[in-house]
Enzyme design. Structure first.
Site, mmCIF file in Angstrom:
data_model
loop_
_atom_site.group_PDB
_atom_site.id
_atom_site.type_symbol
_atom_site.label_atom_id
_atom_site.label_comp_id
_atom_site.label_asym_id
_atom_site.label_seq_id
_atom_site.Cartn_x
_atom_site.Cartn_y
_atom_site.Cartn_z
ATOM 1 N N ARG A 107 1.110 -1.167 0.114
ATOM 2 C CA ARG A 107 0.140 -0.210 0.131
ATOM 3 C C ARG A 107 0.788 0.948 0.087
ATOM 4 N NH1 ARG A 107 -5.097 1.989 3.239
ATOM 5 N NH2 ARG A 107 -5.949 -0.266 2.067
ATOM 6 N N HIS A 134 -7.319 0.539 -6.854
ATOM 7 C CA HIS A 134 -7.647 -0.316 -5.214
ATOM 8 C C HIS A 134 -8.634 -1.244 -5.538
ATOM 9 C CE1 HIS A 134 -8.265 -1.348 -1.249
ATOM 10 N NE2 HIS A 134 -8.728 -0.584 -0.295
ATOM 11 N N GLN A 137 -10.599 -3.950 -3.151
ATOM 12 C CA GLN A 137 -11.430 -3.800 -2.568
ATOM 13 C C GLN A 137 -12.595 -3.958 -4.104
ATOM 14 O OE1 GLN A 137 -12.891 -1.495 0.032
ATOM 15 N NE2 GLN A 137 -14.259 -2.414 -0.354
ATOM 16 N N ASP A 222 -17.100 7.304 -1.473
ATOM 17 C CA ASP A 222 -16.060 6.890 -0.981
ATOM 18 C C ASP A 222 -15.947 8.524 -0.043
ATOM 19 O OD1 ASP A 222 -13.952 6.547 0.282
ATOM 20 O OD2 ASP A 222 -12.541 6.089 -1.709
ATOM 21 N N CYS A 262 -16.394 1.655 0.831
ATOM 22 C CA CYS A 262 -14.746 0.362 1.145
ATOM 23 C C CYS A 262 -15.158 1.336 2.637
ATOM 24 C CB CYS A 262 -13.667 0.645 0.395
ATOM 25 S SG CYS A 262 -13.009 3.111 0.152
ATOM 26 N N ARG A 290 -13.683 -8.861 2.357
ATOM 27 C CA ARG A 290 -12.179 -8.510 1.899
ATOM 28 C C ARG A 290 -11.671 -10.035 1.788
ATOM 29 N NH1 ARG A 290 -10.484 -3.564 2.041
ATOM 30 N NH2 ARG A 290 -8.400 -4.453 1.341
HETATM 31 N N1 CP Z 1 -11.141 0.005 2.510
HETATM 32 C C1 CP Z 1 -10.274 0.190 3.080
HETATM 33 O O1 CP Z 1 -9.103 -0.271 1.923
HETATM 34 O O2 CP Z 1 -10.487 -0.028 4.238
HETATM 35 P P1 CP Z 1 -8.258 0.285 4.631
HETATM 36 O O3 CP Z 1 -8.073 1.841 4.693
HETATM 37 O O4 CP Z 1 -9.024 0.348 6.081
HETATM 38 O O5 CP Z 1 -7.559 -0.464 4.711
HETATM 39 N N1 NVA Z 2 -9.829 6.594 -1.979
HETATM 40 C C1 NVA Z 2 -9.880 5.948 -0.124
HETATM 41 C C2 NVA Z 2 -9.997 4.777 0.050
HETATM 42 C C3 NVA Z 2 -9.451 4.655 1.558
HETATM 43 C C4 NVA Z 2 -9.503 2.723 1.245
HETATM 44 C C5 NVA Z 2 -8.382 6.501 0.219
HETATM 45 O O1 NVA Z 2 -7.041 6.312 -0.908
HETATM 46 O O2 NVA Z 2 -8.124 7.246 1.327
#
Ligand code: CP
Ligand code: NVA
Length: 304
Positions: A107, A134, A137, A222, A262, A290
């Site tokens: 990540r 992402h 997700q 989101d 998400c 997930r």
């Molecule tokens: N939806 C999601 O990826 O959540 P986190 O940022 O908690 O991993």
């Molecule tokens: N769009 C959000 C998703 C978090 C899971 C971010 O990137 O922070």
């Protein structure tokens, strides 16, 4: 795994439609086995390295818990604890970790960073979120839709809010799973232009949320400010006024429309508490899935 050219999952489009369908069937099977208290030891002796340069609750816990439940081991690596956080190059980090782990979850911020990581890895690399995509997700989201409503092909999915990483992954999913995607947000916050251009007529842009959600089968939203955009929060709050998923907006969709997010959610901003906690919302199943979807993904990549 072929040592020279492992398969990676950096975007939904890295897998074919058939591969994605098989993977989600397998995810449903793994879920049944886990719920029956009969988890398969799929990852016995396997090690998953998890490199996280941004915060996470769901992604971290689902990968780590999934590995433990299915007989493997996960190592969580934050930038505070590794030399990546002190400037050791991505290329070197990827080469070293991939000699010791069977797969790597990353990540990070710029998408180019995970592409560089994957290019130097001897084992599969999975995108656990970048500024641009992402894709993990999306596996859980489609699994959740199918569980509640059956095949998503031919359905109308409406994205309400920022044209961010999640939205970009929905555009790729629309092509792979054959659904129509309407994207509703304020001018200036559209998703990736190249992705829209290559999606053909499947993706439509709207600047009016009410118009977009008419007859929707699924509404997705989101946060308005993603990780890394915290300083834009105030401006975005103003710009996204009128794009909250609330009871009034939901009433324009089909009565059985599902609502997804998400998470984490900002109640009272992109979604009202009433809708998030209401009967159309499937966000808790979405979060749980997930785990199952990603275990199926790992199984697929380790076998490729
Ligand atoms: N939806 C999601 O990826 O959540 P986190 O940022 O908690 O991993
Ligand atoms: N769009 C959000 C998703 C978090 C899971 C971010 O990137 O922070």
């Amino acid at each position: 795994m072929t040592a020279e050219q492992p398969r990676h999952y950096l975007a939904v489009s890295d897998l074919s439609g058939a591969e994605l369908q098989n993977l989600l069937s397998r995810a449903a099977e793994i879920k049944r086995q886990l719920h029956a208290g009969n988890p398969p030891a799929l990852f016995h002796g396997r090690v998953l390295a998890m490199v996280f340069e941004k915060s996470s609750t769901r992604t971290r816990v689902s990968f780590e818990s999934g590995m433990a439940k299915l007989g493997g081991h996960a190592i969580f690596l934050s930038p505070r604890d590794t030399h990546l956080g002190r400037g050791e190059p991505v290329e070197d980090t990827a080469r070293i970790i991939s000699r010791m782990a069977d797969a790597i979850v990353v990540r990070t911020f710029a998408h180019e960073r995970i592409e560089k990581f994957a290019a130097h890895s001897l084992v599969p690399v999975i995108n656990a979120l970048t500024d641009h995509q992402h894709p993990c997700q999306l596996l859980a989201d489609i699994q959740t839709y199918v569980e509640h409503r059956g095949d998503i092909a031919g359905r109308t999915v409406v994205w309400v809010g920022d044209g961010n990483n999640m939205c970009n992954s929905f555009i790729e999913a629309a092509e792979r799973f054959d659904f129509t995607l309407r994207v509703a947000g304020p001018p200036g916050y559209e998703p990736d232009g190249q992705l829209i251009a290559s999606s053909g007529a499947r993706v439509e842009l709207f600047h009016d949320a009410l118009e977009a959600v008419r007859d929707a089968d699924l509404i997705v939203t989101d946060v308005w400010a993603s990780m890394g955009q915290e300083e834009e929060q105030a401006r975005r709050l103003a710009d996204f006024a009128g794009f909250q998923v609330n009871a009034q907006l939901l009433s324009a969709a089909r009565p059985d429309a599902l609502v997804m997010h998400c998470l984490p959610a900002h109640r009272g901003e992109e979604i009202s508490t009433e809708v998030l906690e209401g009967p159309n919302s499937v966000v808790w199943d979405e979060a749980e899935n997930r785990l199952h979807a990603q275990m199926a993904l790992l199984e697929f990549l380790l076998a490729s």
